[in-house]
Enzyme design. Sequence first.
Site, PDB file in Angstrom:
ATOM      1  CG  ASP A  97      43.468  42.624  41.231  1.00 12.97           C
ATOM      2  OD1 ASP A  97      42.720  43.508  40.780  1.00 12.97           O
ATOM      3  OD2 ASP A  97      43.488  42.320  42.450  1.00 12.97           O
ATOM      4  CD  GLU A 119      46.878  46.706  45.353  1.00 10.32           C
ATOM      5  OE1 GLU A 119      46.455  47.513  46.208  1.00 10.32           O
ATOM      6  OE2 GLU A 119      46.175  46.257  44.427  1.00 10.32           O
ATOM      7  CD  GLU A 133      38.791  40.869  40.146  1.00  9.17           C
ATOM      8  OE1 GLU A 133      38.029  41.763  39.732  1.00  9.17           O
ATOM      9  OE2 GLU A 133      38.385  39.726  40.480  1.00  9.17           O
ATOM     10  CG  HIS A 214      32.910  46.194  42.825  1.00  8.56           C
ATOM     11  ND1 HIS A 214      33.451  46.594  44.027  1.00  8.56           N
ATOM     12  CD2 HIS A 214      33.941  45.729  42.090  1.00  8.56           C
ATOM     13  CE1 HIS A 214      34.756  46.382  44.012  1.00  8.56           C
ATOM     14  NE2 HIS A 214      35.080  45.855  42.849  1.00  8.56           N
ATOM     15  NE  ARG A 216      33.979  40.734  36.073  1.00 11.73           N
ATOM     16  CZ  ARG A 216      33.356  40.884  34.910  1.00 11.73           C
ATOM     17  NH1 ARG A 216      32.412  40.019  34.577  1.00 11.73           N
ATOM     18  NH2 ARG A 216      33.661  41.872  34.087  1.00 11.73           N
ATOM     19  CG  HIS A 246      29.944  48.974  40.534  1.00  9.65           C
ATOM     20  ND1 HIS A 246      29.807  48.552  39.231  1.00  9.65           N
ATOM     21  CD2 HIS A 246      31.271  49.184  40.711  1.00  9.65           C
ATOM     22  CE1 HIS A 246      30.991  48.500  38.653  1.00  9.65           C
ATOM     23  NE2 HIS A 246      31.894  48.888  39.531  1.00  9.65           N
TER      24      HIS A 246
END
Length: 373
Positions: A97, A119, A133, A214, A216, A246
């Site tokens: 994604d 996936e 995503e 990590h 957003r 990260h």
Amino acid sequence: MTARILVVFGTRPEAIKLFPVVHALKDDPRFECVVCVSAQHRQMLDQVLEIAGIVPDHDLDVMQPDQTLDALTANLLTGLGKVMDEVKPTRVIVQGDTATAMSGALAAYYRKLPVDHVEAGLRSYNIYHPWPEEVNRKIIGAMASLHFAPTTTSEAALLRENVAADRVHVTGNTVIDALHWVTAEIERNPALASGLADLETRFAGKRIIGVTSHRRENFGEGMEQIAQAIREIASRPDTAVIFPVHLNPNVRKVMNKRLSGLDNVALIEPLDYPHFARLLAISEIMLTDSGGVQEEAPALGKPVLVMRETTERPEGVEAGTAKLVGTDARRIVTELSTLLDDKTAYEAMARAHNPFGDGQTSRRILELLANEI
């Protein structure tokens, strides 16, 4: 006739989940495998490529500091389009994604090339969690020719969206193939994952919590809350935290400020894949906002606390291998404490069946591709 398959990816998680497919394609005379990386995450991607022994045929190297999503997407779409015009593949494979996956699928669609989605069918049903995503994977799902769903739950999500049943195939998740492969490599060559030895010695006798973060949607207050929770749980004398931080400055700035110098916290650089597999092995609990960790850790019997409000992997929550805890510091500490102090609660999660695969996903994907060709 040999089918030319263009495999497109750009981030570390994509590389981990696609290198078993690349290996399988390259070993099968029915296929010619061409690899294109976008390098959406340069350093972390290169670690996986090196370990897996993959040399890309095309490398867009699109990573730039503080790049906006629209600028990134524009660069990906035009760059991947040029590669497809040159390679002229029979089919295109994307995974998951990311912006790279979405742009790769769209570039293929614009050229009327069949795009196959590894996936497929993950859904949180909230377009801002995870962001961006959730929308990326729905866009890919609208164009994909073959949908390789990791579980029956993801299959059902696609069928509810009126994807034709004969285009959806439950294959398991390639991340389990990758974990099996890297575990075998470490057994053959322990030096591949020896870099955590000093930390293992430092924290001997303590219960290690592995942390990754990590997302957003957790930038800002979410990261501050996560850092506070880690500070509190690390104050326990029996507990230690190992946190590969990260590279994103939105993560690093907060964690370095709040957690540097704590005796029971090790803030370390991002790990290559063998060392990450070792971290999973030595950790008692994984605390994460990552998607892949929700799949990988249960394969080694490690409970996963997910620092998100929703997950596109409800199978883990339903099976009992994972639990959603959000980003509230008090709740994170409470849930961690329960697992650390209540053996019954811990064993219930540790022994739950992992619903994400058996290590044979890549083989199934190749046979499905062969049937199309």
